[in-house]
Write a protein that holds these residues in place. Structure first.
Motif, mmCIF file in Angstrom:
data_model
loop_
_atom_site.group_PDB
_atom_site.id
_atom_site.type_symbol
_atom_site.label_atom_id
_atom_site.label_comp_id
_atom_site.label_asym_id
_atom_site.label_seq_id
_atom_site.Cartn_x
_atom_site.Cartn_y
_atom_site.Cartn_z
ATOM 1 N N LEU A 196 0.855 -1.186 0.000
ATOM 2 C CA LEU A 196 0.000 0.000 0.000
ATOM 3 C C LEU A 196 0.888 1.232 0.000
ATOM 4 C CD1 LEU A 196 -2.640 -1.112 2.664
ATOM 5 C CD2 LEU A 196 -2.789 -1.279 0.178
ATOM 6 N N TYR A 197 1.020 1.854 -1.172
ATOM 7 C CA TYR A 197 1.841 3.058 -1.276
ATOM 8 C C TYR A 197 1.022 4.281 -0.909
ATOM 9 C CZ TYR A 197 5.154 0.145 -3.802
ATOM 10 O OH TYR A 197 6.037 -0.837 -4.156
ATOM 11 N N ASN A 198 1.612 5.174 -0.082
ATOM 12 C CA ASN A 198 0.946 6.431 0.297
ATOM 13 C C ASN A 198 -0.401 6.179 0.976
ATOM 14 O OD1 ASN A 198 3.089 7.961 -0.842
ATOM 15 N ND2 ASN A 198 2.175 7.655 -2.855
ATOM 16 N N TYR A 199 -0.431 5.239 1.866
ATOM 17 C CA TYR A 199 -1.618 4.938 2.647
ATOM 18 C C TYR A 199 -1.407 5.299 4.115
ATOM 19 C CZ TYR A 199 -4.702 2.465 -0.574
ATOM 20 O OH TYR A 199 -5.578 2.156 -1.568
ATOM 21 N N ALA A 200 -2.438 5.819 4.723
ATOM 22 C CA ALA A 200 -2.481 5.965 6.173
ATOM 23 C C ALA A 200 -3.126 4.703 6.748
ATOM 24 C CB ALA A 200 -3.296 7.181 6.564
ATOM 25 N N MET A 201 -2.757 4.382 7.983
ATOM 26 C CA MET A 201 -3.351 3.219 8.644
ATOM 27 C C MET A 201 -3.752 3.599 10.056
ATOM 28 S SD MET A 201 -0.965 0.042 7.337
ATOM 29 C CE MET A 201 -2.118 -1.205 7.911
ATOM 30 N N GLY A 202 -4.690 2.857 10.601
ATOM 31 C CA GLY A 202 -5.120 3.196 11.953
ATOM 32 C C GLY A 202 -6.130 2.218 12.492
ATOM 33 N N TRP A 203 -6.868 2.693 13.506
ATOM 34 C CA TRP A 203 -7.785 1.819 14.247
ATOM 35 C C TRP A 203 -9.123 2.499 14.503
ATOM 36 C CZ3 TRP A 203 -6.240 -3.090 15.321
ATOM 37 C CH2 TRP A 203 -4.874 -3.359 15.162
ATOM 38 N N PHE A 204 -10.179 1.690 14.408
ATOM 39 C CA PHE A 204 -11.519 2.061 14.813
ATOM 40 C C PHE A 204 -11.969 1.043 15.857
ATOM 41 C CE2 PHE A 204 -13.127 5.165 11.586
ATOM 42 C CZ PHE A 204 -11.991 5.233 10.798
ATOM 43 N N SER A 255 -0.164 8.937 9.859
ATOM 44 C CA SER A 255 -0.063 9.461 8.503
ATOM 45 C C SER A 255 1.398 9.731 8.170
ATOM 46 C CB SER A 255 -0.878 10.749 8.391
ATOM 47 O OG SER A 255 -0.528 11.478 7.234
ATOM 48 N N TYR A 256 1.724 9.563 6.877
ATOM 49 C CA TYR A 256 3.109 9.785 6.450
ATOM 50 C C TYR A 256 3.194 10.793 5.303
ATOM 51 C CZ TYR A 256 3.487 5.298 8.843
ATOM 52 O OH TYR A 256 3.407 4.281 9.764
ATOM 53 N N ARG A 257 2.203 11.672 5.196
ATOM 54 C CA ARG A 257 2.163 12.619 4.076
ATOM 55 C C ARG A 257 3.410 13.472 4.005
ATOM 56 N NH1 ARG A 257 -1.502 14.280 0.865
ATOM 57 N NH2 ARG A 257 -0.889 16.456 1.116
ATOM 58 N N ARG A 258 3.960 13.598 2.803
ATOM 59 C CA ARG A 258 5.134 14.445 2.527
ATOM 60 C C ARG A 258 6.300 14.102 3.445
ATOM 61 N NH1 ARG A 258 2.351 20.402 1.401
ATOM 62 N NH2 ARG A 258 0.951 19.700 -0.236
ATOM 63 N N GLY A 259 6.428 12.837 3.814
ATOM 64 C CA GLY A 259 7.543 12.398 4.637
ATOM 65 C C GLY A 259 7.420 12.735 6.107
ATOM 66 N N ASP A 260 6.313 13.356 6.505
ATOM 67 C CA ASP A 260 6.098 13.724 7.906
ATOM 68 C C ASP A 260 5.252 12.668 8.582
ATOM 69 O OD1 ASP A 260 5.741 17.350 8.129
ATOM 70 O OD2 ASP A 260 7.401 16.001 8.595
ATOM 71 N N GLU A 261 5.737 12.100 9.669
ATOM 72 C CA GLU A 261 4.934 11.127 10.406
ATOM 73 C C GLU A 261 4.101 11.886 11.443
ATOM 74 O OE1 GLU A 261 6.649 7.243 11.662
ATOM 75 O OE2 GLU A 261 6.017 7.888 13.661
ATOM 76 N N LYS A 262 2.786 11.731 11.345
ATOM 77 C CA LYS A 262 1.892 12.394 12.286
ATOM 78 C C LYS A 262 0.895 11.386 12.832
ATOM 79 C CE LYS A 262 2.042 17.048 10.318
ATOM 80 N NZ LYS A 262 1.254 18.169 9.750
ATOM 81 N N THR A 263 0.524 11.561 14.090
ATOM 82 C CA THR A 263 -0.455 10.675 14.710
ATOM 83 C C THR A 263 -1.697 11.462 15.103
ATOM 84 O OG1 THR A 263 0.622 10.951 16.854
ATOM 85 C CG2 THR A 263 1.250 9.028 15.536
#
Length: 126
Positions: A29-37, A52-60
């Motif tokens: 999965l290229y350019n995918y965010a992952m998480g939990w519900f 999220s890994y948008r533009r090389g930035d890891e954010k939670t």
């Protein structure tokens, strides 16, 4: 076809900890965010946390209920996501679902989910 496989659910006492893991298989999965519900009995499925890994930035991202207690982490190359849950409460009891979606420029990831895991039960006893 993409499959998300979760592991790590179980029964724990009030105040305890559990760690959930999820891995995507089938294709990368290229350019995918992952998480939990999660979904508690009689309630709608709700967002818990995402990475999220948008533009090389890891954010939670976290829902308010779990901020400070849960930590989401992942590996964008291996397409994995984990959820470390501490200070668990009975109201955290639910089926927890792993989710994946394209990492878009939205207010938070996973507003629309492409792939779901099968779910893993987390039960917190009082």
């Amino acid at each position: 076809q993409v499959q998300l496989v979760e592991s790590g659910g179980g029964v724990v006492q009030d105040g305890g900890s559990l760690r959930l893991s999820c891995e995507a298989s089938g294709r990368t999965l290229y350019n995918y965010a992952m998480g939990w519900f999660r979904q508690a009995p009689g309630k709608e499925r709700e967002f818990v946390a995402a990475i999220s890994y948008r533009r090389g930035d890891e954010k939670t991202f976290y829902t308010d209920d779990v901020t400070g207690r849960f930590t989401v982490s992942g590996d964008k190359v291996k397409n994995t996501v984990d959820l470390q849950m501490n200070s668990l409460k009975p109201e955290d009891t639910a089926v927890y679902y792993c989710a994946a979606a394209p990492d878009l420029a939205t207010s938070r990831p996973l507003l629309v989910v492409d792939y779901w895991g099968q779910g893993t039960q987390v039960t917190v006893s009082s």
